[in-house]
Design a protein around this motif. Sequence first.
Motif, PDB file in Angstrom:
ATOM      1  N   PHE A 390      -4.820  34.829  40.170  1.00 39.96           N
ATOM      2  CA  PHE A 390      -4.283  36.160  40.432  1.00 39.96           C
ATOM      3  C   PHE A 390      -2.859  36.284  39.899  1.00 39.96           C
ATOM      4  CE2 PHE A 390      -2.276  39.398  43.182  1.00 39.96           C
ATOM      5  CZ  PHE A 390      -3.133  40.460  42.926  1.00 39.96           C
ATOM      6  N   ASP A 391      -2.070  35.245  40.097  1.00 39.66           N
ATOM      7  CA  ASP A 391      -0.698  35.255  39.600  1.00 39.66           C
ATOM      8  C   ASP A 391      -0.676  35.338  38.078  1.00 39.66           C
ATOM      9  OD1 ASP A 391       2.277  34.755  39.855  1.00 39.66           O
ATOM     10  OD2 ASP A 391       1.691  32.988  38.707  1.00 39.66           O
ATOM     11  N   ALA A 392      -1.550  34.592  37.414  1.00 42.71           N
ATOM     12  CA  ALA A 392      -1.581  34.601  35.954  1.00 42.71           C
ATOM     13  C   ALA A 392      -1.982  35.976  35.418  1.00 42.71           C
ATOM     14  CB  ALA A 392      -2.539  33.528  35.444  1.00 42.71           C
ATOM     15  N   VAL A 393      -2.956  36.617  36.060  1.00 41.85           N
ATOM     16  CA  VAL A 393      -3.345  37.967  35.651  1.00 41.85           C
ATOM     17  C   VAL A 393      -2.191  38.933  35.895  1.00 41.85           C
ATOM     18  CG1 VAL A 393      -4.919  39.885  36.154  1.00 41.85           C
ATOM     19  CG2 VAL A 393      -5.812  37.561  35.992  1.00 41.85           C
ATOM     20  N   THR A 394      -1.526  38.798  37.035  1.00 38.51           N
ATOM     21  CA  THR A 394      -0.388  39.661  37.354  1.00 38.51           C
ATOM     22  C   THR A 394       0.704  39.559  36.302  1.00 38.51           C
ATOM     23  OG1 THR A 394      -0.805  39.415  39.737  1.00 38.51           O
ATOM     24  CG2 THR A 394       1.385  40.137  39.089  1.00 38.51           C
ATOM     25  N   ARG A 395       1.005  38.346  35.863  1.00 40.87           N
ATOM     26  CA  ARG A 395       2.106  38.126  34.926  1.00 40.87           C
ATOM     27  C   ARG A 395       1.760  38.530  33.501  1.00 40.87           C
ATOM     28  NH1 ARG A 395       2.427  33.313  34.061  1.00 40.87           N
ATOM     29  NH2 ARG A 395       1.083  32.280  35.606  1.00 40.87           N
ATOM     30  N   ALA A 429     -13.614  37.765  23.540  1.00 40.74           N
ATOM     31  CA  ALA A 429     -13.173  36.570  24.268  1.00 40.74           C
ATOM     32  C   ALA A 429     -14.040  35.371  23.910  1.00 40.74           C
ATOM     33  CB  ALA A 429     -13.212  36.827  25.775  1.00 40.74           C
ATOM     34  N   LEU A 430     -15.346  35.594  23.752  1.00 48.06           N
ATOM     35  CA  LEU A 430     -16.244  34.485  23.434  1.00 48.06           C
ATOM     36  C   LEU A 430     -15.901  33.893  22.062  1.00 48.06           C
ATOM     37  CD1 LEU A 430     -18.555  33.160  24.996  1.00 48.06           C
ATOM     38  CD2 LEU A 430     -20.148  34.547  23.685  1.00 48.06           C
ATOM     39  N   GLU A 431     -15.472  34.728  21.154  1.00 48.88           N
ATOM     40  CA  GLU A 431     -15.049  34.221  19.844  1.00 48.88           C
ATOM     41  C   GLU A 431     -13.828  33.307  19.962  1.00 48.88           C
ATOM     42  OE1 GLU A 431     -14.396  37.534  17.314  1.00 48.88           O
ATOM     43  OE2 GLU A 431     -16.530  38.048  17.118  1.00 48.88           O
ATOM     44  N   GLN A 432     -13.055  33.496  21.044  1.00 46.98           N
ATOM     45  CA  GLN A 432     -11.886  32.654  21.297  1.00 46.98           C
ATOM     46  C   GLN A 432     -12.211  31.481  22.233  1.00 46.98           C
ATOM     47  OE1 GLN A 432      -8.883  33.186  19.781  1.00 46.98           O
ATOM     48  NE2 GLN A 432      -9.882  34.865  18.676  1.00 46.98           N
ATOM     49  N   GLY A 433     -13.496  31.289  22.533  1.00 48.61           N
ATOM     50  CA  GLY A 433     -13.905  30.187  23.403  1.00 48.61           C
ATOM     51  C   GLY A 433     -13.682  30.446  24.873  1.00 48.61           C
ATOM     52  N   ILE A 434     -13.764  31.716  25.287  1.00 49.36           N
ATOM     53  CA  ILE A 434     -13.537  32.096  26.683  1.00 49.36           C
ATOM     54  C   ILE A 434     -14.701  32.960  27.144  1.00 49.36           C
ATOM     55  CG2 ILE A 434     -11.986  33.276  28.292  1.00 49.36           C
ATOM     56  CD1 ILE A 434      -9.786  32.931  26.112  1.00 49.36           C
ATOM     57  N   SER A 435     -15.287  32.626  28.264  1.00 49.64           N
ATOM     58  CA  SER A 435     -16.340  33.468  28.829  1.00 49.64           C
ATOM     59  C   SER A 435     -15.774  34.303  29.974  1.00 49.64           C
ATOM     60  CB  SER A 435     -17.509  32.630  29.332  1.00 49.64           C
ATOM     61  OG  SER A 435     -17.204  31.996  30.557  1.00 49.64           O
ATOM     62  N   ILE A 436     -16.242  35.538  30.075  1.00 47.51           N
ATOM     63  CA  ILE A 436     -15.950  36.418  31.195  1.00 47.51           C
ATOM     64  C   ILE A 436     -17.256  37.091  31.597  1.00 47.51           C
ATOM     65  CG2 ILE A 436     -13.537  36.843  30.541  1.00 47.51           C
ATOM     66  CD1 ILE A 436     -14.448  39.523  29.340  1.00 47.51           C
ATOM     67  N   ALA A 437     -17.292  37.699  32.753  1.00 47.35           N
ATOM     68  CA  ALA A 437     -18.472  38.439  33.200  1.00 47.35           C
ATOM     69  C   ALA A 437     -18.153  39.929  33.121  1.00 47.35           C
ATOM     70  CB  ALA A 437     -18.850  38.044  34.626  1.00 47.35           C
ATOM     71  N   PRO A 438     -18.725  40.656  32.162  1.00 51.59           N
ATOM     72  CA  PRO A 438     -18.410  42.080  32.002  1.00 51.59           C
ATOM     73  C   PRO A 438     -19.040  42.931  33.094  1.00 51.59           C
ATOM     74  CG  PRO A 438     -20.074  41.397  30.417  1.00 51.59           C
ATOM     75  CD  PRO A 438     -19.631  40.147  31.120  1.00 51.59           C
ATOM     76  N   GLY A 439     -18.347  43.997  33.480  1.00 52.57           N
ATOM     77  CA  GLY A 439     -18.753  44.828  34.598  1.00 52.57           C
ATOM     78  C   GLY A 439     -20.143  45.413  34.542  1.00 52.57           C
ATOM     79  N   PRO A 440     -20.652  45.860  33.373  1.00 50.38           N
ATOM     80  CA  PRO A 440     -21.970  46.501  33.348  1.00 50.38           C
ATOM     81  C   PRO A 440     -23.107  45.632  33.874  1.00 50.38           C
ATOM     82  CG  PRO A 440     -20.768  47.038  31.358  1.00 50.38           C
ATOM     83  CD  PRO A 440     -19.941  46.016  32.083  1.00 50.38           C
ATOM     84  N   MET A 441     -22.958  44.301  33.865  1.00 47.54           N
ATOM     85  CA  MET A 441     -24.044  43.458  34.356  1.00 47.54           C
ATOM     86  C   MET A 441     -24.161  43.500  35.880  1.00 47.54           C
ATOM     87  SD  MET A 441     -22.354  39.674  33.716  1.00 47.54           S
ATOM     88  CE  MET A 441     -23.871  38.766  34.036  1.00 47.54           C
ATOM     89  N   PHE A 442     -23.214  44.169  36.555  1.00 46.96           N
ATOM     90  CA  PHE A 442     -23.228  44.262  38.011  1.00 46.96           C
ATOM     91  C   PHE A 442     -23.657  45.642  38.493  1.00 46.96           C
ATOM     92  CE2 PHE A 442     -20.094  41.062  36.810  1.00 46.96           C
ATOM     93  CZ  PHE A 442     -20.527  39.964  37.544  1.00 46.96           C
ATOM     94  N   SER A 443     -24.315  46.406  37.640  1.00 47.24           N
ATOM     95  CA  SER A 443     -24.713  47.764  37.994  1.00 47.24           C
ATOM     96  C   SER A 443     -26.067  48.093  37.398  1.00 47.24           C
ATOM     97  CB  SER A 443     -23.673  48.767  37.487  1.00 47.24           C
ATOM     98  OG  SER A 443     -24.150  50.092  37.564  1.00 47.24           O
ATOM     99  N   ALA A 444     -26.910  48.759  38.182  1.00 45.79           N
ATOM    100  CA  ALA A 444     -28.221  49.174  37.683  1.00 45.79           C
ATOM    101  C   ALA A 444     -28.087  50.216  36.587  1.00 45.79           C
ATOM    102  CB  ALA A 444     -29.058  49.726  38.837  1.00 45.79           C
ATOM    103  N   ILE A 468      -5.893  32.822  29.883  1.00 45.37           N
ATOM    104  CA  ILE A 468      -5.513  34.109  30.471  1.00 45.37           C
ATOM    105  C   ILE A 468      -4.575  34.857  29.535  1.00 45.37           C
ATOM    106  CG2 ILE A 468      -4.103  35.157  32.302  1.00 45.37           C
ATOM    107  CD1 ILE A 468      -6.945  34.681  33.155  1.00 45.37           C
ATOM    108  N   ARG A 469      -3.637  34.139  28.910  1.00 37.38           N
ATOM    109  CA  ARG A 469      -2.738  34.801  27.963  1.00 37.38           C
ATOM    110  C   ARG A 469      -3.521  35.352  26.770  1.00 37.38           C
ATOM    111  NH1 ARG A 469       0.934  30.371  29.085  1.00 37.38           N
ATOM    112  NH2 ARG A 469       0.343  29.366  27.102  1.00 37.38           N
ATOM    113  N   THR A 470      -4.532  34.606  26.342  1.00 33.80           N
ATOM    114  CA  THR A 470      -5.369  35.096  25.243  1.00 33.80           C
ATOM    115  C   THR A 470      -6.142  36.337  25.654  1.00 33.80           C
ATOM    116  OG1 THR A 470      -5.611  32.857  24.334  1.00 33.80           O
ATOM    117  CG2 THR A 470      -7.258  34.493  23.687  1.00 33.80           C
TER     118      THR A 470
END
Length: 489
Positions: A390-395, A429-444, A468-470
């Motif tokens: 949370f701190d890293a995202v905040t900064r 992000a995946l091209e930079q070697g980072i995975s995230i979970a995008p919001g649309p997968m959490f909604s019908a 996080i900086r990337t």
Amino acid sequence: MPTQSSTAPSKFEALAQELQQQIAVGVLRPGDRLPSVRQTCAARRMSPSTVFQAYYLLESRGLVRAVPRSGYFVAARASGLLLAEPRTSAPQPGVQTVQVNDLICTILGVARARDVVPFGSAFVNPALFPLDRLRRSLISSTRRLEPWNMVDDLPPGNLSLRREIAKRYLLHGMAVDADEVVLTNGAMEALHLCLSALTRPGDAVVVESPTFYIALQALQHLGLHAIEVPTHAREGIDLDRLAQVIELYRPKACWLTTTFQNPLGSLMPDAKKRDLVELLARHNLPLIEDDVYSELYEGKVAPLPAKAFDRSGLVLHCASFSKCLAPGYRVGWTVPGRWVHNVQRLKVMTSLSGSIPVQAALAGYLQEGGYDRHLRSLRLSLQAQRAALFDAVTRNFPEGTQAVCPAGGYFLWVELPVGVDAMALFRAALEQGISIAPGPMFSARGEFQHHIRLTCGQSWDATLERAIRTLARLVDDAMRAYAGRHPAI
């Protein structure tokens, strides 16, 4: 004898001010442990009462948190670039056909490589679990197994383990008999069995908005429809809107996570859980409670499940050891109330039985003791990791980002500035070697196009900080590109 000026700070105020300054400039960061009272007394030549007063003052300001028998830790910042109070979701009303499997399988399938930074993972670092002790327990229990155990431990499952689970309920003041517990192949099977026991194809089921994608996949698999209800990132589902939905659409069940919901991290207060159960009881509407994160709380007192307020057997409580003890062992369970016999029959018809040696191994581990000690250690690790993320995202993330640091679990739900497309960010992000979970997968309906879920299940280090900086840079790039396309905005 000269007197102290009335405007001069006292010793404890001066100490608190110095520590607050260190927190403000980042010398002490979220999750860091403050020097112990004994250390501070020796270094500063202060009395324990003075140091305690300083720490109490910092705690009252929300800057530090006391952790029993562990000391004081810097709390996650609730101010800065991120809004302290997130907004309640606003899904489109109505009943929705669910078609999410292709999207979810594509997202999950491309982000499993070990060299990818796993912010999109739904799992905790396995190194945080007592795998060696579990391995020894598995070897020991296998040696003790008798041939008749292969028959005795058919559904509802190993009796010793069911008794140990019933004892865990007793800690919450809940009288659950071992015969009410049905062991399953992880919580996922428990949830599917309960959903199958309650519904038929074409029925509608209430879910949170956003909701865990596994719930959406289960609805699609069974030919069910979703009714998404507004949900707050702090306190869970909107009960007023839920009451309206029940009257309008007559759903057959609710599937909710009342404690550290995935992806929001929301924790429904105990009083609101009581109100939820009472509301559903008035309509004779069953609740499937997904409660796999409830052991991962902060502080001294465990949050109660909604099941604790159930007086009519309408709550089908589902949990597992996968998130808090034994990932990969695939041992879950359900206490399905008045549907216990239906769920047992469905278990026999679908998978017959779970792994009998693994169930016996977990029973042996729980009987030996040490589970609660492990949980305390795990909670402290996750607390520090949540605060660090949370701190890293905040900064690092740009102005307009919104998030809230949850009080348990290991997910951070982030609303990005308008113009940042979560699916495009996922690919970049995946091209930079980072995975995230995008919001649309959490909604019908594929909503939450400007949201992402980040996981704090890994021990914080320089690699995660760089990632996080990337991500923040990619968000900045997306905002500039959007501004270039919409110069009038």
